[in-house]
Design a protein around this motif. Structure first.
Motif, short mmCIF file in Angstrom:
data_model
loop_
_atom_site.label_atom_id
_atom_site.label_comp_id
_atom_site.label_asym_id
_atom_site.label_seq_id
_atom_site.Cartn_x
_atom_site.Cartn_y
_atom_site.Cartn_z
N LYS A 49 41.95 45.08 36.38
CA LYS A 49 43.16 45.09 35.57
C LYS A 49 42.87 44.42 34.22
O LYS A 49 42.02 43.53 34.17
CB LYS A 49 44.28 44.33 36.29
CG LYS A 49 44.82 45.07 37.50
CD LYS A 49 45.94 44.26 38.11
CE LYS A 49 46.56 45.00 39.30
NZ LYS A 49 47.66 44.28 39.93
N PRO A 50 43.57 44.77 33.16
CA PRO A 50 44.67 45.75 33.10
C PRO A 50 44.16 47.19 32.95
O PRO A 50 43.15 47.43 32.28
CB PRO A 50 45.42 45.31 31.87
CG PRO A 50 44.39 44.70 30.97
CD PRO A 50 43.38 44.08 31.88
N ARG B 93 46.76 39.48 33.33
CA ARG B 93 46.22 40.85 33.43
C ARG B 93 47.30 41.78 33.99
O ARG B 93 47.47 42.91 33.53
CB ARG B 93 44.98 40.88 34.32
CG ARG B 93 43.74 40.45 33.62
CD ARG B 93 42.54 40.38 34.52
NE ARG B 93 41.41 39.78 33.80
CZ ARG B 93 40.62 40.46 32.97
NH1 ARG B 93 40.81 41.77 32.78
NH2 ARG B 93 39.64 39.86 32.34
N ASN B 94 48.03 41.30 35.02
CA ASN B 94 49.13 42.12 35.56
C ASN B 94 50.19 42.37 34.50
O ASN B 94 50.66 43.49 34.32
CB ASN B 94 49.78 41.38 36.75
CG ASN B 94 49.01 41.62 38.03
OD1 ASN B 94 48.21 42.54 38.14
ND2 ASN B 94 49.24 40.77 39.02
N ASP B 95 50.54 41.24 33.80
CA ASP B 95 51.61 41.37 32.81
C ASP B 95 51.21 42.29 31.67
O ASP B 95 51.98 43.14 31.22
CB ASP B 95 51.97 39.98 32.27
CG ASP B 95 52.54 39.08 33.36
OD1 ASP B 95 53.02 39.62 34.39
OD2 ASP B 95 52.47 37.84 33.22
N LEU C 57 55.18 45.63 37.81
CA LEU C 57 54.01 46.49 37.56
C LEU C 57 54.11 47.77 38.38
O LEU C 57 53.78 48.87 37.88
CB LEU C 57 52.73 45.71 37.93
CG LEU C 57 51.41 46.44 37.70
CD1 LEU C 57 51.24 46.83 36.22
CD2 LEU C 57 50.24 45.59 38.15
N ASP D 286 53.46 43.08 42.91
CA ASP D 286 54.10 42.87 41.61
C ASP D 286 55.08 44.01 41.38
O ASP D 286 54.69 45.14 41.02
CB ASP D 286 53.02 42.84 40.52
CG ASP D 286 53.60 42.45 39.17
OD1 ASP D 286 54.81 42.62 38.96
OD2 ASP D 286 52.82 41.98 38.32
N LYS E 113 44.38 36.06 35.77
CA LYS E 113 44.81 37.03 36.78
C LYS E 113 46.26 37.45 36.59
O LYS E 113 46.60 38.63 36.71
CB LYS E 113 44.61 36.44 38.17
CG LYS E 113 43.13 36.40 38.52
CD LYS E 113 42.84 35.65 39.76
CE LYS E 113 41.32 35.65 40.01
NZ LYS E 113 40.95 34.76 41.06
N ALA F 193 43.08 42.17 39.47
CA ALA F 193 42.64 41.19 38.45
C ALA F 193 41.64 40.21 39.06
O ALA F 193 41.08 39.38 38.36
CB ALA F 193 43.85 40.42 37.93
N SER F 194 41.43 40.29 40.36
CA SER F 194 40.60 39.29 41.04
C SER F 194 39.26 39.87 41.50
O SER F 194 38.79 39.54 42.58
CB SER F 194 41.34 38.73 42.26
OG SER F 194 42.60 38.28 41.89
#
Lengths: 123, 842
Positions: free
Chosen positions: A105-106, B639-641, A15, A12, B636, A84-85
Motif C-alpha cells: 500500500k498505497p 499508507r491506508n489513508d 478504504l 479499514d 502503516k 502496508a505491513s
C-alpha cells in the motif's frame, strides 16, 4: 469484459468503501469482509474470482486466513495481498501460500485495475 | 650564573653549619671549655693504667741528718736522692749520686720567667722548683717539667730527680690505682736494713712531716681524693723515670681530629636517616672516642681530650636531624602547596575579593534582602568588598564602637553585634566574621521578614562557618612569606591542607555521586582510584568489588568481552590513548554503554588514568524505540489513508460516477483526511518528546512482539522448571497503546508467577487475540491459589517472587494511563488467569 466477483478482506471500512466503489465503476462486483474469519465465511458461501486481502486485521489476520483458506475452500480463487505491513518475513510467508500477488500500500486506481485484470484473466 | 649561585648557596647551606659547629667545638676545646669533663675522663683513664716498675722510694726523714741520708743512699746504690722540703738546708753532694734540693721558685718582676730562691745550696746539688702545679678546676693532675728562667729553664723537682731534660712543658701525671710509691723510714736506710738490690738505681725522695702535711686534690671522679704533696711528686717522678708521663695532644692535632670527625659524620648522615640513627651514631662515636683516647694514652702516652669530639658528634647529629626535618618540612610544604593548588585551582580560593563576590552571590541566592562583605583596610577605615542593597555608609556605629564590635570577634552570625553596627537594618540583621586575624572580612546581612526564616538563617550560618573554615585553612597555607606562615608549624599547615584537600575530595565525590553516569577511575597500572555511587551500585550488581577489581577484571565483568579481548582493548588504549565503547551486559532493565578512556599520552606518568564510564542509554533507546514505533505506526496507517484518499480522488475524477455516489465518495475522502489528521495529532506530542519525557510514555506498539519478548524473557525459568510455555498469537499484529517495557515486564512476571506454580511437565498458556478495538493478552495455567490469597500476595509477596508481583502491581497501576484493563483470577486447583486488555488503534 464480463464483471468479476471480487472479495475485499480488510478491516479499514473507509478504504474498503473506496476500493469497492472503484471496483464497481470498473464493472465488477465487490463484497466486503472486515476480518479474515468473515472473509472465509463469505468464500464458503459464494464463489469469487479474486480476493484482495489485507494482512493486519482483528479476529483473524491475513496470514492465518491464507493458512486456513485451502482447508475451507476446495478451489480457492486467486488471492492478492494488499498491505502496508509487507516485511521481508511476511513476504516469504505469503509466497509460500500460493498468493497471486503482493502489493504494498498505497495502491493506485491504475494498479488496482491492472491487478484485477492480470489475476482474473479479464480483458 | 643563577645556577652557579644556587649551587653555591646549596653548598653553603649544606656545609656552613657543620663547619661552624667544628669551629665552635675546636674553639671551646682550645679555650678550656671542656677541661672539666676532659679532666674527669683523664682521671678515669689514669686510674685504669697499669702500674710501672717502682723506681721512686719515699724516705720518711724523721730526725735523720740529710748528709747521712745522702751517704747511705750513695752506699745503697741509689741513683738520686731529693729533698722536697725547702727547709732542708745545706746538703752535701758526693760523687756517684745526684742530690736534688727543692726550692720555691718566684716569678721575676714584670717578666714571665722564674728564679729559684737560693738558700745555702751545697756544691754539686741540683736545686729544683717545688712550686705546686696550678690546679685546673680545683684538680691537680698536670705537672710542669720546668719553669722558664732568664737563661734556660729552672727544672721542676720531679724532672731534676728523675734526671729528665727540663723543657718548659706540662705533662699529665698518671695516677694508676695500683701504683703506690713505696715508703720507708730513714732509719732503715741508715741502718742498711734493706736488701741491696732494693735500692739499686732507685730514686729516693725524702719526705718530712711538712711535705706530707701538704695535700692536693687529684680527682673528683671517684669522690674528692686528696693526695700528699710527697706522693704526687713521687708519682710524677715515677712517670718521668718510667717514661709514661702523658702529654696533651697539641691543638693542631685536636683540630685535625675534629675536622676528620666532621667530614666523617657529614658523610654518614648523608647516607642514613639521621632521625633514626642519631642515637646509635652518637653513642657509637662517643664510645669509640673514649676507647681510642684510652688506647692512645696507654700506648702513646698522649691524651686526646674526647669531650669536644663527643660534643661535636652530638651537635652534628642534632644538626642532621634538624636539617633533615627542615628539608622534610620544605618538601612536605611543596607537596602540600602543589596538592592544594591542584585541588583548589579556582582563583576564588586564593583571591579573597573573589571569595567575597561569591558570598554576595550566595546572599542573593538565599534571598537575603541586604548583604555586604567588608573589611578594614590598611588605613583603618572600612572597605566594601561586595554589597547587595547595602553600603558602608549604613554603618551607624562610631569608629570606636565599630572597632570594639569587630575586635570582639563574631565567630557565628550574631544579632546583637549586627544591630549595634547597623541599627537601621532592624532585628533581622546578622554579623559574622569570615576569618581570623586583622585582615579578616566581615559579612553583614539581613534575614527576610517572611518566608522560611529559620531555614535561611541556618543556611546563612552554614555559609559563614564554611567561609571561616576556608579562610582559616587558607591562612595556614599562605605561602606569601609573611611571618605567620613562615613560623606556622608544619603540622598545622598539614592539617589545613588535609582539611582543604579532604573537603575538595568530598565535594568532588559528592558531585560525582550526583552524576547520572557511572564513573570509575583507575590508575594506569590498573588499581582502582575511585568510583561514584552509581558505579559502585553497578559493580555490586555485577558481583565486583570496587576496591579490588582490576581494570581488566571490571571491564570483563561488566561486558561480554573475554579477558583476551579486554587485554587487547586496554593495550590499544594504553599505547594509543583515546577511547573505546563497549555495550554493558544487561543489569536489571537498564542498558548502558561502557566508555573506556585513557588520559593523553602527554600526561605525566603519575597523572595517567584510565576512566570507565557506564553511560545509561536506556532513555535514548526508549526514545529511539518510541520514534521507531511511531514512524512504523504512521507508515502503516497513513499508507491506508493515502491509498483511500488517492482512490477517492481517482473515483471523483472518473466521469462515469454518478452524482450521489460522488457526494458519498467526497464525504469518505473528508472522513479519511480527518482520520489521518487525528492520527498525526495523536502522535505529534510523542514525536517531540525528549529522552527525559519518554520515560513512562505509552505509544502504539505491536502487541505480538511484546508478548513474544515477554515469553522469551520468562523462558529460562520455564526451562529450569520443565514447564512448557504455549504461545498463541496472530501472525501479524495491529497497533495497541502501552508502555512497551513495562508491559513486557508485567507479562513476563505473570508468566513466571504461573510457571513457578506449575508442575514439571505442565504448561502455561500465553494467548494474544485482537479484535477491532482491543488486544487481549491472557496468561493462564498453574495450580492456583485462593483468590483472596492471591490478592493478599500482591501486598505481601513471597521473597523469591517479590520482583514478579511488584512488576505486575506496577503494571496494573500504570495500565490506567494506557486506558488498558487488567484483571486476574485464581482458584485453588484451577490455576491462574491474568487478562490484559489493551486499546487497539489499528
Amino acid at each position: 469484459m464480463s464483471g468479476k466477483r471480487i472479495l475485499l478482506v480488510d478491516d479499514d471500512d473507509l478504504l474498503c468503501d473506496m476500493l469497492a466503489t472503484l471496483i464497481e465503476l470498473e464493472g465488477h462486483s465487490a463484497h466486503i469482509s472486515y476480518n479474515g474469519a468473515d472473509g472465509l465465511a463469505a468464500l464458503q458461501a459464494e464463489a469469487f474470482d479474486l480476493v484482495l486481502l489485507d494482512l493486519v486485521m482483528p479476529e483473524m489476520d491475513g496470514i492465518r486466513f491464507l493458512r486456513t483458506l485451502p482447508q475451507v475452500v476446495a478451489d480457492p480463487p486467486p488471492v492478492v495481498v494488499l498491505s502496508a505491513s509487507l516485511t521481508n518475513d511476511l513476504l516469504d510467508t505469503a509466497r509460500g501460500m500460493n498468493v497471486s500477488g503482493l502489493v504494498r500500500k498505497p495502491i493506485t486506481a491504475e494498479q488496482l485495475r491492472e491487478v484485477i485484470q492480470t489475476t482474473t484473466g479479464g480483458s | 650564573m643563577d645556577a652557579m649561585r644556587r649551587r653555591a648557596r646549596k653548598f653553603l647551606g649544606k656545609f656552613a653549619v657543620p663547619f661552624a659547629l667544628f669551629l665552635g667545638a675546636f674553639a671551646l676545646q682550645a679555650s678550656g671549655g671542656f677541661s672539666l669533663v676532659d679532666g674527669a675522663v683523664f682521671d678515669q683513664l689514669s686510674r685504669r693504667l697499669p702500674a710501672s716498675e717502682p723506681q721512686v722510694i719515699i724516705i720518711e726523714q724523721g730526725d735523720a741528718a740529710p748528709a747521712n741520708l745522702v751517704a747511705a743512699a750513695r752506699a745503697s746504690g741509689a741513683r738520686s736522692i731529693g729533698f722536697l722540703d725547702p727547709a732542708t738546708g745545706n746538703v752535701p753532694s758526693p760523687e756517684g749520686i745526684r742530690v736534688v734540693t727543692g726550692r720555691p721558685a718566684f716569678r721575676l718582676p714584670a717578666r714571665d720567667v722564674w728564679a729559684l730562691r737560693k738558700d745555702g745550696e751545697g756544691s754539686g746539688t741540683t736545686p729544683a722548683a717545688i712550686n705546686a702545679p696550678t690546679p685546673r678546676n680545683g684538680i691537680s693532675r698536670s705537672m710542669y717539667a720546668a719553669l722558664p728562667a732568664p737563661e734556660g729553664a729552672v727544672p721542676a723537682f720531679p724532672s731534676a730527680l728523675a734526671g729528665r731534660p727540663a723543657a718548659a712543658v706540662d705533662y699529665l701525671v698518671p695516677l694508676p690505682e695500683r701504683q703506690i710509691p713505696p715508703r720507708i723510714a730513714a732509719r732503715q736506710l741508715l741502718d742498711g736494713d734493706l736488701e741491696e738490690p732494693a735500692l739499686n738505681r732507685a730514686i729516693l725522695l725524702v719526705a718530712t712531716p711538712d711535705t706530707d702535711r701538704q695535700q692536693l686534690t687529684v680527682t673528683t671522679a671517684t669522690g674528692a681524693q686528696r693526695l700528699r704533696w710527697t706522693d704526687f711528686i713521687a708519682m710524677a717522678t715515677q712517670a718521668l723515670a718510667a717514661g709514661n708521663q702523658v702529654r696533651m695532644a697539641p691543638a693542631s692535632a685536636n683540630g685535625i681530629l675534629l675536622a676528620v670527625l666532621t667530614i666523617f659524620l657529614i658523610a654518614i648522615y648523608r647516607r642514613v636517616d639521621a632521625k633514626r640513627l642519631f642515637l646509635p651514631v652518637t653513642i657509637g662515636a662517643g664510645a669509640a672516642g673514649l676507647l681510642a683516647s684510652g688506647f692512645v694514652v696507654r700506648a702513646g702516652h698522649l691524651y686526646f681530650p674526647p669531650s669536644a669530639a663527643i660534643a661535636l658528634t652530638v651537635a652534628l647529629g642534632i644538626w642532621a636531624v634538624l636539617s633533615g626535618e627542615a628539608q622534610q618540612e620544605k618538601r612536605l610544604a611543596n607537596i602540600l602547596d602543589g596538592a592544594v593548588r591542584a585541588s583548589h585551582a579556582q582563583a576564588a580560593f586564593r583571591d579573597p575579593a573573589a571569595m567575597a563576590r561569591y558570598l554576595g552571590a550566595s546572599a542573593i541566592m538565599l534571598g537575603l534582602p541586604r548583604s555586604m562583605v567588608f573589611k578594614r583596610n590598611a588605613a583603618g577605615s572600612l572597605e566594601l568588598q561586595s554589597g547587595h542593597n547595602a553600603g558602608i555608609d549604613e554603618i551607624a556605629a562610631s569608629p570606636a564602637e565599630t572597632r570594639a564590635i569587630l575586635r570582639d570577634g563574631v565567630t557565628v552570625p550574631q544579632r546583637g553585634a549586627a544591630m549595634a553596627l547597623l541599627p537601621g537594618w532592624g532585628d533581622q540583621a546578622r554579623l559574622s566574621a569570615l576569618g581570623e586575624g586583622d585582615d579578616r572580612s566581615y559579612w553583614a546581612f539581613a534575614l527576610p521578614e517572611t518566608g522560611q526564616l529559620r531555614r535561611v538563617e541556618r543556611a546563612a550560618r552554614a555559609i559563614a562557618l564554611s567561609f571561616r573554615e576556608l579562610q582559616s585553612w587558607q591562612g595556614d597555607l599562605a605561602t606569601g612569606g609573611d611571618r605567620r606562615s613562615r613560623f606556622q608549624p608544619i603540622d598545622v599547615r598539614m592539617a589545613s591542607a588535609a582539611n582543604l584537600i579532604t573537603l575538595n575530595g568530598e565535594q568532588l565525590a559528592t558531585g560525582l555521586d550526583e552524576l547520572e553516569t557511572a564513573v570509575m577511575v583507575y590508575h594506569f597500572v590498573g588499581y582502582p582510584v575511585g568510583a561514584n555511587a552509581m558505579m559502585r551500585r553497578l559493580f555490586e550488581e555485577a558481583g565486583l568489588a570496587v576496591n579490588e577489581a582490576t581494570a581488566e577484571g571490571a571491564i570483563a565483568g561488566l561486558t561480554d568481552l573475554d579477558y583476551e579481548a579486554v587485554g587487547a582493548l586496554l593495550r590499544d588504549i594504553t599505547l594509543n590513548g583515546g577511547e573505546m565503547r563497549v555495550p554493558v551486559r544487561d543489569f536489571g532493565t537498564d542498558q548502558r554503554i561502557l566508555r573506556v578512556a585513557a588520559s593523553g599520552r602527554q600526561a605525566r606518568s603519575a597523572d595517567r588514568v584510565l576512566v570507565l564510564e557506564a553511560i545509561e542509554v536506556s532513555k535514548q533507546r526508549r526514545l529511539a524505540d518510541l520514534r521507531l514505533a511511531v514512524a512504523n505506526f504512521l507508515d502503516k496507517q497513513l499508507r491506508n489513508d493515502i491509498e483511500a484518499i488517492g482512490l477517492g480522488a481517482s473515483i471523483a475524477s472518473d466521469e462515469r460516477i454518478e452524482r450521489t455516489a460522488l457526494t458519498k465518495v467526497i464525504g469518505r475522502i473528508s472522513d479519511v483526511t480527518r482520520r489521518a489528521t487525528d492520527r498525526l495529532d495523536s502522535i505529534s506530542e510523542l514525536l517531540s518528546s525528549s529522552s527525559e519525557e519518554v520515560a513512562g510514555a505509552s505509544y502504539p506498539v505491536e502487541a505480538r512482539k511484546i508478548v513474544n519478548l515477554a515469553v522469551e524473557t520468562a523462558m529460562p525459568l520455564a526451562e529450569d522448571l520443565g514447564v512448557e510455555v504455549r504461545t498463541s498469537t496472530p501472525d501479524v499484529s495491529g497497533f495497541s497503546i502501552a508502555e512497551p517495557e513495562r508491559l513486557t515486564n508485567m507479562i513476563a512476571a505473570m508468566i513466571r508467577v504461573v510457571t513457578a506454580d506449575t508442575v514439571r511437565g505442565g504448561a502455561v498458556d500465553v494467548e494474544l487475540t485482537e479484535n477491532e478495538d482491543r488486544s487481549i493478552i491472557r496468561v493462564s495455567g498453574g495450580f492456583g491459589m485462593d483468590f483472596e490469597r492471591l490478592v493478599a500476595t500482591f501486598d505481601n509477596p513471597p521473597e523469591d517472587r517479590a520482583d514478579e508481583y511488584r512488576a505486575i502491581a506496577e503494571g496494573i497501576a500504570r495500565a490506567r494511563r494506557w486506558q488498558a484493563g487488567i484483571s486476574y483470577w485464581s482458584a485453588l486447583g484451577k490455576g491462574y488467569r491474568f487478562n490484559i486488555e489493551l486499546r487497539r488503534i489499528g
